[in-house]
Design a protein around this motif. Sequence first.
Motif, PDB file in Angstrom:
ATOM      1  N   LEU A 141       0.827  -1.203   0.000  1.00  0.00           N
ATOM      2  CA  LEU A 141       0.000   0.000   0.000  1.00  0.00           C
ATOM      3  C   LEU A 141       0.863   1.255   0.000  1.00  0.00           C
ATOM      4  O   LEU A 141       0.543   2.246  -0.666  1.00  0.00           O
ATOM      5  CB  LEU A 141      -0.937  -0.001   1.201  1.00  0.00           C
ATOM      6  N   TRP A 142       1.975   1.212   0.753  1.00  0.00           N
ATOM      7  CA  TRP A 142       2.904   2.343   0.732  1.00  0.00           C
ATOM      8  C   TRP A 142       3.529   2.509  -0.648  1.00  0.00           C
ATOM      9  O   TRP A 142       3.756   3.641  -1.103  1.00  0.00           O
ATOM     10  CB  TRP A 142       3.986   2.155   1.793  1.00  0.00           C
ATOM     11  N   ILE A 143       3.821   1.402  -1.308  1.00  0.00           N
ATOM     12  CA  ILE A 143       4.366   1.485  -2.667  1.00  0.00           C
ATOM     13  C   ILE A 143       3.347   2.119  -3.603  1.00  0.00           C
ATOM     14  O   ILE A 143       3.679   2.975  -4.437  1.00  0.00           O
ATOM     15  CB  ILE A 143       4.770   0.084  -3.175  1.00  0.00           C
ATOM     16  N   LEU A 144       2.083   1.703  -3.473  1.00  0.00           N
ATOM     17  CA  LEU A 144       1.029   2.266  -4.312  1.00  0.00           C
ATOM     18  C   LEU A 144       0.886   3.764  -4.071  1.00  0.00           C
ATOM     19  O   LEU A 144       0.812   4.557  -5.021  1.00  0.00           O
ATOM     20  CB  LEU A 144      -0.291   1.547  -4.021  1.00  0.00           C
ATOM     21  N   VAL A 145       0.857   4.162  -2.804  1.00  0.00           N
ATOM     22  CA  VAL A 145       0.768   5.586  -2.477  1.00  0.00           C
ATOM     23  C   VAL A 145       2.011   6.323  -2.978  1.00  0.00           C
ATOM     24  O   VAL A 145       1.920   7.468  -3.451  1.00  0.00           O
ATOM     25  CB  VAL A 145       0.599   5.778  -0.959  1.00  0.00           C
ATOM     26  N   GLY A 146       3.177   5.676  -2.891  1.00  0.00           N
ATOM     27  CA  GLY A 146       4.400   6.288  -3.404  1.00  0.00           C
ATOM     28  C   GLY A 146       4.342   6.553  -4.895  1.00  0.00           C
ATOM     29  O   GLY A 146       4.827   7.592  -5.374  1.00  0.00           O
ATOM     30  N   ILE A 147       3.758   5.626  -5.632  1.00  0.00           N
ATOM     31  CA  ILE A 147       3.595   5.818  -7.083  1.00  0.00           C
ATOM     32  C   ILE A 147       2.687   7.010  -7.355  1.00  0.00           C
ATOM     33  O   ILE A 147       2.983   7.869  -8.213  1.00  0.00           O
ATOM     34  CB  ILE A 147       3.039   4.538  -7.731  1.00  0.00           C
ATOM     35  N   LEU A 148       1.561   7.079  -6.638  1.00  0.00           N
ATOM     36  CA  LEU A 148       0.640   8.206  -6.810  1.00  0.00           C
ATOM     37  C   LEU A 148       1.335   9.525  -6.478  1.00  0.00           C
ATOM     38  O   LEU A 148       1.176  10.526  -7.193  1.00  0.00           O
ATOM     39  CB  LEU A 148      -0.585   8.031  -5.912  1.00  0.00           C
TER      40      LEU A 148
ATOM     41  N   SER B 212      -6.569   4.177 -15.453  1.00  0.00           N
ATOM     42  CA  SER B 212      -5.504   5.191 -15.438  1.00  0.00           C
ATOM     43  C   SER B 212      -5.935   6.465 -14.735  1.00  0.00           C
ATOM     44  O   SER B 212      -5.096   7.170 -14.157  1.00  0.00           O
ATOM     45  CB  SER B 212      -5.045   5.503 -16.870  1.00  0.00           C
ATOM     46  N   HIS B 213      -7.225   6.784 -14.745  1.00  0.00           N
ATOM     47  CA  HIS B 213      -7.676   8.027 -14.092  1.00  0.00           C
ATOM     48  C   HIS B 213      -7.379   8.016 -12.598  1.00  0.00           C
ATOM     49  O   HIS B 213      -7.208   9.072 -11.991  1.00  0.00           O
ATOM     50  CB  HIS B 213      -9.184   8.232 -14.326  1.00  0.00           C
ATOM     51  N   ALA B 214      -7.302   6.824 -11.995  1.00  0.00           N
ATOM     52  CA  ALA B 214      -7.086   6.719 -10.551  1.00  0.00           C
ATOM     53  C   ALA B 214      -5.661   7.077 -10.143  1.00  0.00           C
ATOM     54  O   ALA B 214      -5.396   7.288  -8.950  1.00  0.00           O
ATOM     55  CB  ALA B 214      -7.422   5.312 -10.074  1.00  0.00           C
ATOM     56  N   PHE B 215      -4.743   7.159 -11.096  1.00  0.00           N
ATOM     57  CA  PHE B 215      -3.347   7.465 -10.782  1.00  0.00           C
ATOM     58  C   PHE B 215      -3.043   8.962 -10.897  1.00  0.00           C
ATOM     59  O   PHE B 215      -1.916   9.376 -10.632  1.00  0.00           O
ATOM     60  CB  PHE B 215      -2.417   6.676 -11.705  1.00  0.00           C
ATOM     61  N   LEU B 216      -4.027   9.759 -11.283  1.00  0.00           N
ATOM     62  CA  LEU B 216      -3.842  11.197 -11.437  1.00  0.00           C
ATOM     63  C   LEU B 216      -4.672  11.944 -10.400  1.00  0.00           C
ATOM     64  O   LEU B 216      -5.780  11.508 -10.060  1.00  0.00           O
ATOM     65  CB  LEU B 216      -4.255  11.645 -12.848  1.00  0.00           C
ATOM     66  N   HIS B 217      -4.148  13.061  -9.909  1.00  0.00           N
ATOM     67  CA  HIS B 217      -4.853  13.850  -8.913  1.00  0.00           C
ATOM     68  C   HIS B 217      -4.783  15.330  -9.259  1.00  0.00           C
ATOM     69  O   HIS B 217      -3.942  15.752 -10.065  1.00  0.00           O
ATOM     70  CB  HIS B 217      -4.295  13.592  -7.514  1.00  0.00           C
TER      71      HIS B 217
ATOM     72  N   LEU C 173      -4.557  14.370  -3.357  1.00  0.00           N
ATOM     73  CA  LEU C 173      -3.750  13.162  -3.195  1.00  0.00           C
ATOM     74  C   LEU C 173      -3.668  12.746  -1.730  1.00  0.00           C
ATOM     75  O   LEU C 173      -3.832  11.560  -1.400  1.00  0.00           O
ATOM     76  CB  LEU C 173      -2.346  13.403  -3.749  1.00  0.00           C
ATOM     77  N   ALA C 174      -3.419  13.702  -0.835  1.00  0.00           N
ATOM     78  CA  ALA C 174      -3.242  13.391   0.583  1.00  0.00           C
ATOM     79  C   ALA C 174      -4.499  12.786   1.177  1.00  0.00           C
ATOM     80  O   ALA C 174      -4.436  11.799   1.937  1.00  0.00           O
ATOM     81  CB  ALA C 174      -2.844  14.647   1.348  1.00  0.00           C
ATOM     82  N   LEU C 175      -5.655  13.336   0.848  1.00  0.00           N
ATOM     83  CA  LEU C 175      -6.914  12.829   1.387  1.00  0.00           C
ATOM     84  C   LEU C 175      -7.153  11.395   0.958  1.00  0.00           C
ATOM     85  O   LEU C 175      -7.494  10.524   1.770  1.00  0.00           O
ATOM     86  CB  LEU C 175      -8.066  13.732   0.929  1.00  0.00           C
ATOM     87  N   ASN C 176      -6.962  11.121  -0.323  1.00  0.00           N
ATOM     88  CA  ASN C 176      -7.152   9.762  -0.823  1.00  0.00           C
ATOM     89  C   ASN C 176      -6.131   8.798  -0.226  1.00  0.00           C
ATOM     90  O   ASN C 176      -6.456   7.653   0.106  1.00  0.00           O
ATOM     91  CB  ASN C 176      -7.061   9.738  -2.351  1.00  0.00           C
ATOM     92  N   SER C 177      -4.902   9.258  -0.063  1.00  0.00           N
ATOM     93  CA  SER C 177      -3.836   8.384   0.430  1.00  0.00           C
ATOM     94  C   SER C 177      -4.078   7.968   1.881  1.00  0.00           C
ATOM     95  O   SER C 177      -3.862   6.809   2.252  1.00  0.00           O
ATOM     96  CB  SER C 177      -2.481   9.083   0.311  1.00  0.00           C
TER      97      SER C 177
ATOM     98  N   ALA D  89       4.600  10.160  -6.536  1.00  0.00           N
ATOM     99  CA  ALA D  89       5.645  10.464  -7.513  1.00  0.00           C
ATOM    100  C   ALA D  89       5.051  11.096  -8.769  1.00  0.00           C
ATOM    101  O   ALA D  89       5.610  12.061  -9.319  1.00  0.00           O
ATOM    102  CB  ALA D  89       6.409   9.187  -7.865  1.00  0.00           C
ATOM    103  N   ILE D  90       3.915  10.563  -9.210  1.00  0.00           N
ATOM    104  CA  ILE D  90       3.254  11.133 -10.397  1.00  0.00           C
ATOM    105  C   ILE D  90       2.840  12.565 -10.133  1.00  0.00           C
ATOM    106  O   ILE D  90       3.094  13.466 -10.946  1.00  0.00           O
ATOM    107  CB  ILE D  90       2.033  10.270 -10.789  1.00  0.00           C
ATOM    108  N   GLU D  91       2.206  12.802  -8.978  1.00  0.00           N
ATOM    109  CA  GLU D  91       1.755  14.153  -8.653  1.00  0.00           C
ATOM    110  C   GLU D  91       2.942  15.099  -8.474  1.00  0.00           C
ATOM    111  O   GLU D  91       2.873  16.281  -8.868  1.00  0.00           O
ATOM    112  CB  GLU D  91       0.895  14.129  -7.392  1.00  0.00           C
ATOM    113  N   ALA D  92       4.042  14.613  -7.903  1.00  0.00           N
ATOM    114  CA  ALA D  92       5.221  15.461  -7.709  1.00  0.00           C
ATOM    115  C   ALA D  92       5.792  15.924  -9.046  1.00  0.00           C
ATOM    116  O   ALA D  92       6.142  17.097  -9.215  1.00  0.00           O
ATOM    117  CB  ALA D  92       6.283  14.704  -6.908  1.00  0.00           C
ATOM    118  N   VAL D  93       5.893  15.008 -10.001  1.00  0.00           N
ATOM    119  CA  VAL D  93       6.410  15.364 -11.327  1.00  0.00           C
ATOM    120  C   VAL D  93       5.508  16.400 -11.991  1.00  0.00           C
ATOM    121  O   VAL D  93       5.987  17.396 -12.564  1.00  0.00           O
ATOM    122  CB  VAL D  93       6.539  14.107 -12.212  1.00  0.00           C
TER     123      VAL D  93
END
Length: 226
Positions: free
Chosen positions: A28-35, A88-93, A99-103, A37-41
Motif C-alpha cells: 500500500l505504501w508502494i502504491l501511495v508512493g507511485i501516486l 488510469s484516471h485513478a493514478f492522477l490527482h 492526493l493526501a486525502l485519498n492516500s 511520484a506522479i503528482e510530484a512530477v
Amino acid sequence: MTTQPTNTPRFQTQNHRQALPPGAPRYLWILVGILAAIEAVLALSDAGIILPAGLRWSALALGAFWQPIWSGQIAPIYPGQTFVMFLSHAFLHGGLAHLALNSVVLLALGKLATARIGMIRTLAVLGLAAAGGGLVFALLSSGNAPMIGASGAVFGLLGLWQAWDYQMRRRLGLPLNPVLMTCLALVAANVAFFVMLGGGLAWEAHLGGWIAGWIAGHGFARGNRP
C-alpha cells in the motif's frame, strides 16, 4: 474523506485472535508512493521547475477519464484508451490536498482489508472500484471535463467495510441503523463537497466505487468473519 471505522477489526487465527500489526502493508505504501511520484512530477512541471512545462495537461489527455471519448464524441488519442482510462484516471490527482486525502483513507482502510482478505483480493477490490467509478461516471455524467483521482477506489474500500459491517450485524441480530447512518453521512459529505467545489466533485465515481466495494464484500471479498 474523513469517515473511518471506529472499531479496529481483528482476524481469526487457528485458536486465538491476533491484533492487527502496526502500520499499513508495504504494497500500500508502494502504491501511495507511485501516486505521490506522479503528482510530484506534474506539480514540478506546473511550477516550471522541470521540463516540459504543461506536462499535467498531457497527463490528463492521456490518462484521465473522458466521457466524450466513452460516448464517441471524440476519438481516443491511442488504441485502447477507451478502456485504459477506466483505471488510469485513478493514478492522477488535482493537487497535493486531493492526493493526501485519498492516500490517508487508502492506507487506513487498505490495512483493514488486507488483514481480512489479503493483498491480492484487496488490490482486486481497488481495481474494480476504480473501474466501477469510471463506469457510473460514464453513465451518469454529461460533462466534458476530465475525471481523475483514486476516490472511486477509496469509496470501494468504504463500500467493502460497510458490507462487512452489515453482514456482522445481520449475523448477530444487531440494529442495521448504523450502516444506514454511515451511508447517509457519506451522501451528506458528497453533497457538501460538491457545493464547496462548485460542482467539481465527481460524485458519480464515488457512487460507482462504493457499489463495486459493496458487491465485492458480499462476494469474492467476503473474507473470514472478523
